[in-house]
Design a protein around this motif. Sequence first.
Motif, PDB file in Angstrom:
ATOM      1  N   UNK A 185       1.006  -1.282  -0.135  1.00  0.00           N
ATOM      2  CA  UNK A 185       0.062   0.019  -0.060  1.00  0.00           C
ATOM      3  C   UNK A 185       0.860   1.311   0.209  1.00  0.00           C
ATOM      4  N   UNK A 186       2.088   1.282   0.464  1.00  0.00           N
ATOM      5  CA  UNK A 186       2.948   2.169   0.689  1.00  0.00           C
ATOM      6  C   UNK A 186       3.830   2.503  -0.772  1.00  0.00           C
ATOM      7  N   UNK A 187       4.075   1.446  -1.413  1.00  0.00           N
ATOM      8  CA  UNK A 187       5.072   1.371  -2.553  1.00  0.00           C
ATOM      9  C   UNK A 187       4.447   1.623  -3.845  1.00  0.00           C
ATOM     10  N   UNK A 188       3.228   0.895  -3.833  1.00  0.00           N
ATOM     11  CA  UNK A 188       2.233   1.097  -5.146  1.00  0.00           C
ATOM     12  C   UNK A 188       2.348   2.367  -5.610  1.00  0.00           C
ATOM     13  N   UNK A 189       1.676   3.485  -4.849  1.00  0.00           N
ATOM     14  CA  UNK A 189       1.754   4.820  -5.381  1.00  0.00           C
ATOM     15  C   UNK A 189       2.909   5.459  -5.791  1.00  0.00           C
ATOM     16  N   UNK A 190       4.211   5.170  -5.208  1.00  0.00           N
ATOM     17  CA  UNK A 190       5.365   5.742  -5.566  1.00  0.00           C
ATOM     18  C   UNK A 190       5.723   5.074  -6.897  1.00  0.00           C
ATOM     19  N   UNK A 191       5.601   3.796  -7.011  1.00  0.00           N
ATOM     20  CA  UNK A 191       6.061   3.221  -8.265  1.00  0.00           C
ATOM     21  C   UNK A 191       5.050   3.910  -9.443  1.00  0.00           C
ATOM     22  N   UNK A 192       3.948   4.235  -9.324  1.00  0.00           N
ATOM     23  CA  UNK A 192       3.006   4.726 -10.317  1.00  0.00           C
ATOM     24  C   UNK A 192       3.551   6.172 -10.752  1.00  0.00           C
ATOM     25  N   UNK A 193       3.848   6.964  -9.693  1.00  0.00           N
ATOM     26  CA  UNK A 193       4.317   7.964  -9.794  1.00  0.00           C
ATOM     27  C   UNK A 193       5.687   8.090 -10.368  1.00  0.00           C
ATOM     28  N   UNK A 194       6.546   7.301 -10.196  1.00  0.00           N
ATOM     29  CA  UNK A 194       7.999   7.321 -10.773  1.00  0.00           C
ATOM     30  C   UNK A 194       7.773   7.081 -12.105  1.00  0.00           C
ATOM     31  N   UNK A 195       6.924   6.016 -12.554  1.00  0.00           N
ATOM     32  CA  UNK A 195       6.700   5.504 -13.978  1.00  0.00           C
ATOM     33  C   UNK A 195       6.091   6.599 -14.754  1.00  0.00           C
ATOM     34  N   UNK A 196       5.238   7.423 -14.205  1.00  0.00           N
ATOM     35  CA  UNK A 196       4.645   8.421 -14.932  1.00  0.00           C
ATOM     36  C   UNK A 196       5.495   9.643 -14.940  1.00  0.00           C
TER      37      UNK A 196
ATOM     38  N   UNK B 236       8.754   9.290 -15.238  1.00  0.00           N
ATOM     39  CA  UNK B 236       9.993   9.215 -16.129  1.00  0.00           C
ATOM     40  C   UNK B 236       9.240   9.182 -17.720  1.00  0.00           C
ATOM     41  N   UNK B 237       8.233   8.825 -17.809  1.00  0.00           N
ATOM     42  CA  UNK B 237       7.680   8.881 -19.144  1.00  0.00           C
ATOM     43  C   UNK B 237       7.239  10.439 -19.536  1.00  0.00           C
ATOM     44  N   UNK B 238       6.700  11.154 -18.748  1.00  0.00           N
ATOM     45  CA  UNK B 238       6.200  12.386 -18.979  1.00  0.00           C
ATOM     46  C   UNK B 238       8.000  13.250 -19.101  1.00  0.00           C
ATOM     47  N   UNK B 239       8.690  13.041 -18.387  1.00  0.00           N
ATOM     48  CA  UNK B 239       9.960  13.667 -18.366  1.00  0.00           C
ATOM     49  C   UNK B 239      10.674  13.489 -19.710  1.00  0.00           C
ATOM     50  N   UNK B 240      10.695  12.187 -19.768  1.00  0.00           N
ATOM     51  CA  UNK B 240      11.338  12.059 -21.293  1.00  0.00           C
ATOM     52  C   UNK B 240      10.741  12.623 -22.420  1.00  0.00           C
ATOM     53  N   UNK B 241       9.308  12.710 -22.357  1.00  0.00           N
ATOM     54  CA  UNK B 241       8.513  13.224 -23.418  1.00  0.00           C
ATOM     55  C   UNK B 241       8.969  14.622 -23.530  1.00  0.00           C
ATOM     56  N   UNK B 242       8.988  15.424 -22.370  1.00  0.00           N
ATOM     57  CA  UNK B 242       9.239  17.072 -22.165  1.00  0.00           C
ATOM     58  C   UNK B 242      10.744  17.070 -22.661  1.00  0.00           C
ATOM     59  N   UNK B 243      11.519  16.129 -22.445  1.00  0.00           N
ATOM     60  CA  UNK B 243      12.900  16.433 -22.656  1.00  0.00           C
ATOM     61  C   UNK B 243      13.027  16.568 -24.209  1.00  0.00           C
ATOM     62  N   UNK B 244      12.272  15.548 -24.802  1.00  0.00           N
ATOM     63  CA  UNK B 244      12.262  15.256 -26.427  1.00  0.00           C
ATOM     64  C   UNK B 244      11.789  16.536 -27.093  1.00  0.00           C
ATOM     65  N   UNK B 245      10.638  16.877 -26.563  1.00  0.00           N
ATOM     66  CA  UNK B 245       9.964  18.040 -27.050  1.00  0.00           C
ATOM     67  C   UNK B 245      10.644  19.439 -26.885  1.00  0.00           C
ATOM     68  N   UNK B 246      11.461  19.560 -25.884  1.00  0.00           N
ATOM     69  CA  UNK B 246      12.078  20.863 -25.735  1.00  0.00           C
ATOM     70  C   UNK B 246      13.197  20.922 -26.765  1.00  0.00           C
ATOM     71  N   UNK B 247      14.068  19.684 -27.009  1.00  0.00           N
ATOM     72  CA  UNK B 247      15.224  19.781 -27.894  1.00  0.00           C
ATOM     73  C   UNK B 247      14.794  19.455 -29.383  1.00  0.00           C
ATOM     74  N   UNK B 248      13.646  19.118 -29.621  1.00  0.00           N
ATOM     75  CA  UNK B 248      13.048  18.917 -30.910  1.00  0.00           C
ATOM     76  C   UNK B 248      12.453  19.910 -31.214  1.00  0.00           C
ATOM     77  N   UNK B 249      11.660  20.664 -30.503  1.00  0.00           N
ATOM     78  CA  UNK B 249      10.718  22.073 -31.059  1.00  0.00           C
ATOM     79  C   UNK B 249      11.539  23.157 -31.051  1.00  0.00           C
TER      80      UNK B 249
END
Length: 75
Positions: free
Chosen positions: A5-16, A18-31
């Motif tokens: 119960x303590x680690x599932x939310x942190x795992x979901x947030x971490x995965x979210x 990392x995917x949004x962060x990589x997407x942001x980095x790609x957008x900043x350097x591409x656009x």
Amino acid sequence: MPITLETVPATVVSLTIVTRGVRLVRRVFAVTPEVFADSWWVTIGPTLLFPVWAVGLGWATFAYRERGLPDEAEK
């Protein structure tokens, strides 16, 4: 409180993040590759560290889970 119960939310947030962060980095350097030439680097620069922060959160979550789970020998 169960360890899952303590680690599932942190795992979901971490995965979210990392995917949004990589997407942001790609957008900043591409656009807008000239973004660091302007003063925008002050506001965008720290957000480029989101993937690093997400990996750190995932690592801490994993370590917390491993520390909190009982060993097979203790059962």
